[in-house]
Motif scaffolding. Structure first.
Motif, PDB file in Angstrom:
ATOM      1  N   GLU A 104       4.477  21.877   5.174  1.00 27.48           N
ATOM      2  CA  GLU A 104       4.951  22.554   6.393  1.00 27.48           C
ATOM      3  C   GLU A 104       4.812  24.071   6.277  1.00 27.48           C
ATOM      4  O   GLU A 104       4.429  24.749   7.239  1.00 27.48           O
ATOM      5  N   ASN A 105       5.117  24.595   5.116  1.00 29.12           N
ATOM      6  CA  ASN A 105       4.997  26.031   4.882  1.00 29.12           C
ATOM      7  C   ASN A 105       3.549  26.487   5.042  1.00 29.12           C
ATOM      8  O   ASN A 105       3.267  27.485   5.717  1.00 29.12           O
ATOM      9  N   LEU A 106       2.618  25.756   4.432  1.00 30.13           N
ATOM     10  CA  LEU A 106       1.210  26.111   4.548  1.00 30.13           C
ATOM     11  C   LEU A 106       0.744  26.071   6.003  1.00 30.13           C
ATOM     12  O   LEU A 106       0.123  27.015   6.502  1.00 30.13           O
ATOM     13  N   LEU A 107       1.043  24.970   6.688  1.00 27.81           N
ATOM     14  CA  LEU A 107       0.592  24.821   8.071  1.00 27.81           C
ATOM     15  C   LEU A 107       1.174  25.904   8.963  1.00 27.81           C
ATOM     16  O   LEU A 107       0.457  26.498   9.792  1.00 27.81           O
ATOM     17  N   SER A 108       2.455  26.206   8.799  1.00 27.55           N
ATOM     18  CA  SER A 108       3.108  27.203   9.657  1.00 27.55           C
ATOM     19  C   SER A 108       2.523  28.592   9.425  1.00 27.55           C
ATOM     20  O   SER A 108       2.216  29.316  10.380  1.00 27.55           O
ATOM     21  N   GLN A 109       2.372  28.967   8.168  1.00 25.10           N
ATOM     22  CA  GLN A 109       1.847  30.299   7.879  1.00 25.10           C
ATOM     23  C   GLN A 109       0.394  30.452   8.328  1.00 25.10           C
ATOM     24  O   GLN A 109      -0.021  31.537   8.751  1.00 25.10           O
ATOM     25  N   LEU A 110      -0.368  29.394   8.251  1.00 25.00           N
ATOM     26  CA  LEU A 110      -1.781  29.460   8.597  1.00 25.00           C
ATOM     27  C   LEU A 110      -2.044  29.461  10.093  1.00 25.00           C
ATOM     28  O   LEU A 110      -3.083  29.952  10.533  1.00 25.00           O
ATOM     29  N   CYS A 252      -2.231  16.295   9.304  1.00 25.49           N
ATOM     30  CA  CYS A 252      -0.823  15.929   9.158  1.00 25.49           C
ATOM     31  C   CYS A 252      -0.200  16.654   7.981  1.00 25.49           C
ATOM     32  O   CYS A 252      -0.892  17.095   7.061  1.00 25.49           O
ATOM     33  N   THR A 253       1.108  16.777   8.032  1.00 21.45           N
ATOM     34  CA  THR A 253       1.901  17.088   6.848  1.00 21.45           C
ATOM     35  C   THR A 253       2.538  15.783   6.385  1.00 21.45           C
ATOM     36  O   THR A 253       2.920  14.949   7.201  1.00 21.45           O
TER      37      THR A 253
END
Length: 457
Positions: A104-110, A252-253
Motif C-alpha cells: 500500500e505504501n509503494l502504490l500510494s507514493q507512486l 493489486c496489493t
C-alpha cells in the motif's frame, strides 16, 4: 443439531492455549486499557482478533521453509513466487513486501499526489491512512446496502456505478489515480463483489483511462462467493473464477497473511511495466531488493506454495463454512450480526447489541473488552475508534459499529466456535450492564492499535 463441513486436514502438531480465570482476565484487560490489541497472547483463550498472519501453515509449506534460498539478490524462491502469482492471479510483474501495508505504501507514493481522490468500496484503515498521508482523499462509492447490517443483499461489496460516475464528473478523471477495489470488503462484514460489478467498474474506468487496483487480500474468498451466489459460475473452479476476477484490474496489493496462507509477507503486482520499474526503485528504500522486498527466501517459498493451496475447493469450502457455522449459531439466538455472513469473520452489530450506548461512548470497543472479560475470547473493534478522525479533528462516524470475530485459517475446531457462540449469547442476555468507554490515550494515526480507555462513570 447443526451440520457442519468436516476439516479437510488432520492435526499433526498442537499448541497449548491459556485457560484463565475471570480475575486474571480482569487484571489483563485493565492493564491493556480495555484495548484487545494490547492484550498479551498468553492471556488469551481463543484468539479471534484477526485472520492476518494467524494461519496454520501446511506440512508442504513448512517443508518449503527448509528450502529457503537466502541469497541477497535473485533468490530462487522469488522466482517460485513470481510463477505462482502469474499462474494463479495473472499479473505480469511482482514486487514482494514484508506485508500488505508495505505494498500500500509503494502504490500510494507512486501514484497519489496532493489533491487527488481515491474512490473505493468502503475504506480500510491502513489503506486510507497511506492515501491520506500522500495528500489524497478517500471517497466511499460502495452501494448503500453495505451500510445496512440487516440487508441480505448477496454482493454488498459492489461499487455503485452512479456514485463513481458522479465523482468522476465532480473532480475529473485526471484527479483519480486509481480506483481502490477490495475483494472482499472487510469493514462491510467480509462482503463480496460480484463478477458483473468487477466487469462494469473496469469498463467504466477504462473509458476514463483510470486504473483499477484491487486490495486482493481475501480474493479467494470472493471467488468462492461468486461460485456460490452468481449465476453462470456454479460449475467453474475457484482457480478459473479467481483468474477472471483479477483480469478486471490493472494490479493489486496483497497481504499474503490472509489468502496466501502465511504468517508474514505480501506483494505489489501490476501489469504496467513503467509502474513496476518505478516500484523497483522505491522498494529498495523501504523494504529491500526487488527480489525479496523485506522477506526471507523461506517466507517467499511458503507464500508461493500457499497461493496454490488456497485455490483448492475443499480448503476454501471448509474455511467459509466455519464462519457461517458461528454466524448461524448467533443468529439463531437473536444476537444482532451483519448479514449475510461474510468470508473471514462474523461481525456483531454493536449498536443493536448495546443500544443504551451512544457511538461516542465506543460501544464496539466496550463490547470487545467485555467479550474477553467474559470468556477469554479476543475480538476486534471495527467502528468509530477504527475510523479515526477527519482533517478537522472530528470523529469519523461510520454507519456500522461492529465487533469482528475473525476466524484464523485451519486453526480452530467447531468446538472452539461453540464456546465463542455460547459466551456471546450469554453476554447478550446481560448486555444492559455493559458500560461505555472514553479515551485515556489516543494516537494521531491508526489509533485503534495503541489507544487506551477507561470506563465512563
Amino acid at each position: 443439531m447443526n451440520k457442519y463441513v468436516a476439516e479437510p486436514y488432520k492435526v499433526k502438531v498442537v499448541e497449548p492455549i491459556a485457560v484463565t480465570t475471570w480475575e486474571q482476565r480482569k487484571k489483563a484487560i485493565e492493564e491493556a486499557g480495555y484495548n484487545t490489541f494490547l492484550l498479551r497472547s498468553k492471556d488469551v483463550y481463543i484468539d479471534l482478533l484477526t485472520d492476518s498472519g494467524t494461519t496454520a501453515m501446511s506440512d508442504d509449506q513448512w517443508a518449503g521453509m527448509n528450502l529457503g534460498d537466502e541469497a541477497y539478490a535473485g533468490s530462487e524462491n522469488f522466482y517460485n513466487l513470481l510463477k505462482a502469482v502469474k499462474e494463479v492471479y495473472g499479473y505480469e510483474y511482482v514486487i514482494p513486501t514484508h506485508q500488505g501495508r508495505g505494498a500500500e505504501n509503494l502504490l500510494s507514493q507512486l501514484t497519489i499526489k496532493p489533491g487527488d481522490y481515491i474512490p473505493g468500496n468502503m475504506y480500510f484503515t491502513t489503506t486510507r491512512a497511506h492515501q491520506e498521508l500522500n495528500g489524497g482523499t478517500f471517497r466511499d462509492v460502495i452501494i448503500d446496502e453495505a451500510h445496512d447490517s440487516d440487508s441480505e443483499y448477496l454482493f454488498k461489496g459492489n461499487i455503485c456505478l452512479d456514485k463513481l460516475k458522479s465523482l468522476i464528473e465532480e473532480v475529473g478523471a485526471e484527479k483519480i489515480p486509481y480506483i481502490c477495489m477490495a475483494v472482499t470488503v472487510n469493514l462491510a462484514g467480509g462482503q463480496p463483489v460480484s463478477m458483473q460489478n468487477l466487469k462494469d467498474v473496469y469498463a467504466l474506468a477504462g473509458k476514463h483511462h483510470i486504473k483499477v487496483m484491487f486490495d486482493a487480500t481475501r480474493c479467494v474468498e470472493n471467488a468462492y462467493f461468486i461460485k456460490k451466489r452468481e449465476a453462470g459460475y456454479e460449475n467453474k473452479s475457484i482457480a478459473d473464477i479467481l483468474k477472471e476476477m483479477m483480469s478486471y484490474s490493472d494490479g493489486c496489493t496483497m497481504s499474503g497473511k490472509k489468502d496466501c496462507l502465511v504468517n508474514i509477507g505480501g506483494f505489489l503486482a501490476v501489469n504496467d511495466e513503467e509502474l513496476y520499474t518505478r516500484a523497483t526503485q522505491m522498494v529498495v528504500m523501504y523494504e529491500g531488493m526487488p527480489s525479496y522486498g523485506g522477506l526471507a527466501g523461506r517466507d517467499m517459498e511458503a507464500m508461493a506454495r500457499g497461493i496454490y493451496e488456497a485455490i483448492d475447493y475443499h480448503y476454501i469450502h471448509h474455511r467459509i463454512s466455519q464462519v457461517q457455522f458461528l454466524g448461524d449459531k448467533l443468529i439463531e439466538a437473536g444476537v444482532p450480526v451483519v448479514r449475510p455472513i461474510g468470508g473471514h469473520a462474523v461481525f456483531l452489530d454493536a449498536r443493536k447489541f448495546l443500544p443504551h450506548l451512544e457511538q461516542e461512548k465506543f460501544p464496539a470497543q466496550s463490547l470487545a473488552a467485555e467479550i474477553y472479560l467474559k470468556s477469554g475470547v479476543r475480538t476486534m473493534e471495527r467502528g468509530i475508534v477504527s475510523a479515526g478522525r477527519d482533517k478537522e479533528g472530528n470523529h469519523h462516524k461510520p454507519a456500522l459499529e461492529l465487533v469482528r470475530l475473525t476466524i484464523p485459517r485451519r486453526v480452530y475446531s467447531y468446538a472452539h466456535l461453540e464456546v465463542v457462540a455460547d459466551a456471546i449469547i450469554d453476554l447478550y442476555q446481560e448486555r444492559e450492564k455493559i458500560k461505555g468507554l472514553e479515551f485515556v490515550y489516543e494516537s494521531p494515526v491508526l489509533r485503534f492499535f495503541t489507544a487506551r480507555f477507561k470506563h465512563v462513570d
